[in-house]
Scaffold this motif. Sequence first.
Motif, PDB file in Angstrom:
ATOM      1  N   LEU A  13       0.998  -1.236  -0.055  1.00 43.57           N
ATOM      2  CA  LEU A  13       0.009   0.102   0.069  1.00 43.57           C
ATOM      3  C   LEU A  13       1.067   1.099  -0.040  1.00 43.57           C
ATOM      4  N   TYR A  14       0.625   2.053  -0.937  1.00 42.22           N
ATOM      5  CA  TYR A  14       1.378   3.558  -0.980  1.00 42.22           C
ATOM      6  C   TYR A  14       0.122   4.549  -0.760  1.00 42.22           C
ATOM      7  N   ALA A  15       0.829   5.736  -1.011  1.00 44.17           N
ATOM      8  CA  ALA A  15       0.048   6.959  -0.721  1.00 44.17           C
ATOM      9  C   ALA A  15      -1.165   6.921  -1.455  1.00 44.17           C
ATOM     10  N   ALA A  44     -12.199  -5.304  -1.149  1.00 40.59           N
ATOM     11  CA  ALA A  44     -13.012  -4.933  -0.054  1.00 40.59           C
ATOM     12  C   ALA A  44     -12.652  -4.412   1.217  1.00 40.59           C
ATOM     13  N   LYS A  45     -11.659  -5.072   1.787  1.00 38.62           N
ATOM     14  CA  LYS A  45     -10.977  -4.716   3.081  1.00 38.62           C
ATOM     15  C   LYS A  45     -10.207  -3.466   2.865  1.00 38.62           C
ATOM     16  N   VAL A  46      -9.608  -3.204   1.978  1.00 31.64           N
ATOM     17  CA  VAL A  46      -8.603  -1.928   1.544  1.00 31.64           C
ATOM     18  C   VAL A  46      -9.627  -0.978   1.547  1.00 31.64           C
ATOM     19  N   LYS A  47     -10.728  -1.221   0.706  1.00 37.72           N
ATOM     20  CA  LYS A  47     -11.727   0.113   0.544  1.00 37.72           C
ATOM     21  C   LYS A  47     -12.249   0.284   1.952  1.00 37.72           C
ATOM     22  N   ARG A  48     -12.639  -0.639   2.779  1.00 34.07           N
ATOM     23  CA  ARG A  48     -13.255  -0.233   4.016  1.00 34.07           C
ATOM     24  C   ARG A  48     -12.495   0.329   4.954  1.00 34.07           C
ATOM     25  N   TRP A  54     -11.136   8.232   6.248  1.00 39.81           N
ATOM     26  CA  TRP A  54     -11.447   9.329   5.483  1.00 39.81           C
ATOM     27  C   TRP A  54     -10.776   9.392   4.192  1.00 39.81           C
ATOM     28  N   LEU A  55     -10.620   8.427   3.558  1.00 38.21           N
ATOM     29  CA  LEU A  55      -9.746   8.364   2.324  1.00 38.21           C
ATOM     30  C   LEU A  55     -10.796   7.952   1.172  1.00 38.21           C
ATOM     31  N   LYS A  56     -10.662   8.438  -0.072  1.00 36.50           N
ATOM     32  CA  LYS A  56     -11.330   7.965  -1.296  1.00 36.50           C
ATOM     33  C   LYS A  56     -10.815   7.085  -2.074  1.00 36.50           C
ATOM     34  N   CYS A  57     -11.690   6.031  -2.384  1.00 38.81           N
ATOM     35  CA  CYS A  57     -11.110   4.891  -3.005  1.00 38.81           C
ATOM     36  C   CYS A  57     -11.840   4.986  -4.497  1.00 38.81           C
ATOM     37  N   ASN A  58     -11.301   5.146  -5.385  1.00 40.23           N
ATOM     38  CA  ASN A  58     -12.106   5.040  -6.849  1.00 40.23           C
ATOM     39  C   ASN A  58     -11.905   3.850  -7.774  1.00 40.23           C
ATOM     40  N   GLU A  59     -12.989   3.207  -7.542  1.00 40.02           N
ATOM     41  CA  GLU A  59     -12.874   1.826  -8.038  1.00 40.02           C
ATOM     42  C   GLU A  59     -12.720   1.973  -9.498  1.00 40.02           C
TER      43      GLU A  59
END
Length: 100
Positions: A13-15, A44-48, A54-59
């Motif tokens: 995992l990076y920034a 799904a775990k990373v996204k959770r 409070w980070l955005k995940c752009n699928e």
Amino acid sequence: KQWYQRRVRGIKLYADDSQLYVSLVPTDATGWSEAKVDIEECLAKVKRWMVEQWLKCNEAKTEFILLGKRSSLSKVSFDPVINFGGTEIFPSECSGTDGK
């Protein structure tokens, strides 16, 4: 057993980037089915975790690449599609040096 399941061999995992590593036999459709479940659960775990921080995940920007020798990749006997948050993700084309 790592939190990222049985077939995901590693995760970094990076920034602004995440990488999952999975090793498969190109003709093993059952192995792909199991790996696909693990990959989707891991994403799904990373996204959770991201949402909790409070980070955005752009699928829609998520990509994956099948790496291997051309002779091996030509034997892929499964449909390599991953579902992430309702988005179907297909393998990206890899440019640059590839196996021969």
